[in-house]
Write a protein that holds these residues in place. Structure first.
Motif, short mmCIF file in Angstrom:
data_model
loop_
_atom_site.label_atom_id
_atom_site.label_comp_id
_atom_site.label_asym_id
_atom_site.label_seq_id
_atom_site.Cartn_x
_atom_site.Cartn_y
_atom_site.Cartn_z
N UNK A 15 26.37 33.41 47.03
CA UNK A 15 26.33 32.69 46.20
C UNK A 15 27.67 32.35 45.36
N UNK A 16 28.51 33.50 45.43
CA UNK A 16 29.88 33.40 44.98
C UNK A 16 30.82 33.20 46.15
N UNK A 17 30.71 33.09 47.11
CA UNK A 17 31.68 32.86 48.28
C UNK A 17 32.58 31.77 48.00
N UNK A 18 32.33 30.61 47.53
CA UNK A 18 33.24 29.61 47.27
C UNK A 18 33.61 29.53 45.93
N UNK A 19 34.90 29.72 45.64
CA UNK A 19 35.49 29.57 44.30
C UNK A 19 35.79 27.81 43.84
N UNK A 35 37.67 30.27 49.40
CA UNK A 35 36.88 31.49 49.83
C UNK A 35 37.24 32.80 49.17
N UNK A 36 36.34 33.14 48.61
CA UNK A 36 36.89 34.75 47.90
C UNK A 36 37.24 35.50 49.01
N UNK A 88 41.07 27.80 52.27
CA UNK A 88 42.18 28.82 51.47
C UNK A 88 41.50 30.10 50.80
N UNK A 89 42.35 31.21 51.10
CA UNK A 89 42.01 32.44 50.82
C UNK A 89 43.26 33.05 49.75
N UNK A 90 43.03 33.06 48.50
CA UNK A 90 44.07 33.60 47.38
C UNK A 90 44.21 35.21 47.50
N UNK A 91 45.11 35.55 47.14
CA UNK A 91 45.16 36.81 46.97
C UNK A 91 46.56 37.16 45.81
N UNK A 92 46.35 38.26 45.12
CA UNK A 92 47.54 38.41 44.01
C UNK A 92 49.01 38.87 44.70
N UNK A 93 49.83 38.59 43.99
CA UNK A 93 51.26 38.92 44.63
C UNK A 93 51.51 40.47 44.86
#
Length: 154
Positions: A15-19, A35-36, A88-93
């Motif tokens: 349910x939380x896969x799509x940001x 996507x998370x 898109x898959x985001x990640x911290x620096x």
């Protein structure tokens, strides 16, 4: 098409896969989802296997430095259905990491290695995550916005 994509991913993955979900008007009105990271491998499997998606072709994978975070952008194509999607898959620096999808689409292999080498994003699960463009002794990741060359003349 975008609403159905989000519905499929939330139903088949989590349910939380799509940001976030949007239409990228500049890119031919391509449906895009963010996507998370923790759900990315399962989402990739759904993109490949779901009868309404059938994205068997990974057209491209790119790494992007957004300044405050990094992201990996995937362009997927369903040849039988003549549909295209963006992910898109985001990640911290600090300690950036996006799970590898080389097991889902083998064409991700070298792309992930290039992104690892030039942006420093780790891809856990990758079969051979080694530098591909820069020498092993190279310090840093040259496509990062905060990269400072050892010798600015070069």
């Amino acid at each position: 098409m975008l609403d159905r994509l989000v519905e499929i991913l939330k139903g088949e993955v989590a349910g939380d896969a799509v940001d976030e979900a949007f239409i990228n008007e500049i890119d031919g009105h391509r449906p895009f989802v963010v996507i998370r990271g923790e759900h990315w491998v399962r989402a990739a499997e759904v993109f490949l296997q779901h009868e309404e998606l059938q994205c068997g072709y990974l057209r491209s994978v790119s790494g992007v430095d957004l300044g405050n975070q990094l992201e990996v952008v995937y362009h997927l194509l369903s040849i039988p259905l003549r549909k295209e999607y963006g992910v898109r898959v985001r990640t911290e620096r600090e300690a950036p990491s996006v799970p590898s999808v080389a097991s889902v689409w083998p064409t991700a292999d070298w792309n992930e290695r290039e992104i690892y080498d030039l942006l420093g994003i780790d891809f856990p699960g990758h079969p051979n995550l080694t530098r591909i463009m820069m020498p092993d002794e190279w310090v840093g990741h040259p496509l990062r916005k905060d990269y400072e060359a050892y010798d600015p003349e070069v």
